[in-house]
Design an enzyme around this catalytic site. Sequence first.
Site, PDB file in Angstrom:
ATOM      1  N   ASP A 144      24.554   7.428  10.679  1.00  0.00           N
ATOM      2  CA  ASP A 144      23.481   8.265  10.128  1.00  0.00           C
ATOM      3  C   ASP A 144      23.899   9.734  10.101  1.00  0.00           C
ATOM      4  OD1 ASP A 144      20.976   9.901  10.124  1.00  0.00           O
ATOM      5  OD2 ASP A 144      20.039   7.915  10.105  1.00  0.00           O
ATOM      6  N   CYS A 177      16.333   4.592  12.826  1.00  0.00           N
ATOM      7  CA  CYS A 177      17.615   4.111  12.323  1.00  0.00           C
ATOM      8  C   CYS A 177      17.392   3.162  11.141  1.00  0.00           C
ATOM      9  CB  CYS A 177      18.387   3.400  13.433  1.00  0.00           C
ATOM     10  SG  CYS A 177      19.985   2.770  12.883  1.00  0.00           S
TER      11      CYS A 177
END
Length: 159
Positions: A44, A101
């Site tokens: 990420d 996430c």
Amino acid sequence: MSDFERIFENNRAWVGRKVAADPGYFTRLARGQEPRLLYIGCSDSRVTPEEIMGVDAGELFVHRNIANLVIGTDVNLNAVVQYAIEHLGVKHIIVCGHYECGGVKAALHPADCGQLNGCCRRCATPTACTATSSTRSPTSGSASTAWSRSTCWSSASTS
Ligand SMILES: [Zn+2]
């Protein structure tokens, strides 16, 4: 200014600041690395290991993938762990997840995710990672799903 122009300009400015603050900075880095930590985290873009941990270049050996998966059959991950331990002598391995996430969210939905199916389905299966109960994000206050990284490690090692 294009993204590439901005990146190169930022890099030149960063090099200038580093050399101004410490003229031997790059000479020392060129001699080699001896990080004490291996960081396994998510790809990420909002989670930058060195920045969130406050460490400098050379202090952290890093492996990142979607949803910070640790799967025993992942040859890339295994090579990173072996190199970190045997050649770099790292003392600690950190497996770090994060709130919101996308990889974990994808794993919890039955939709076809194409190439992501392989990694996300491993995360969602009981033999790989274990999704735990919903928790509250300390920053956003929104509900999100946390998961047990230690369970992931031990389960992935035996699968
Ligand atoms: Zn993630």
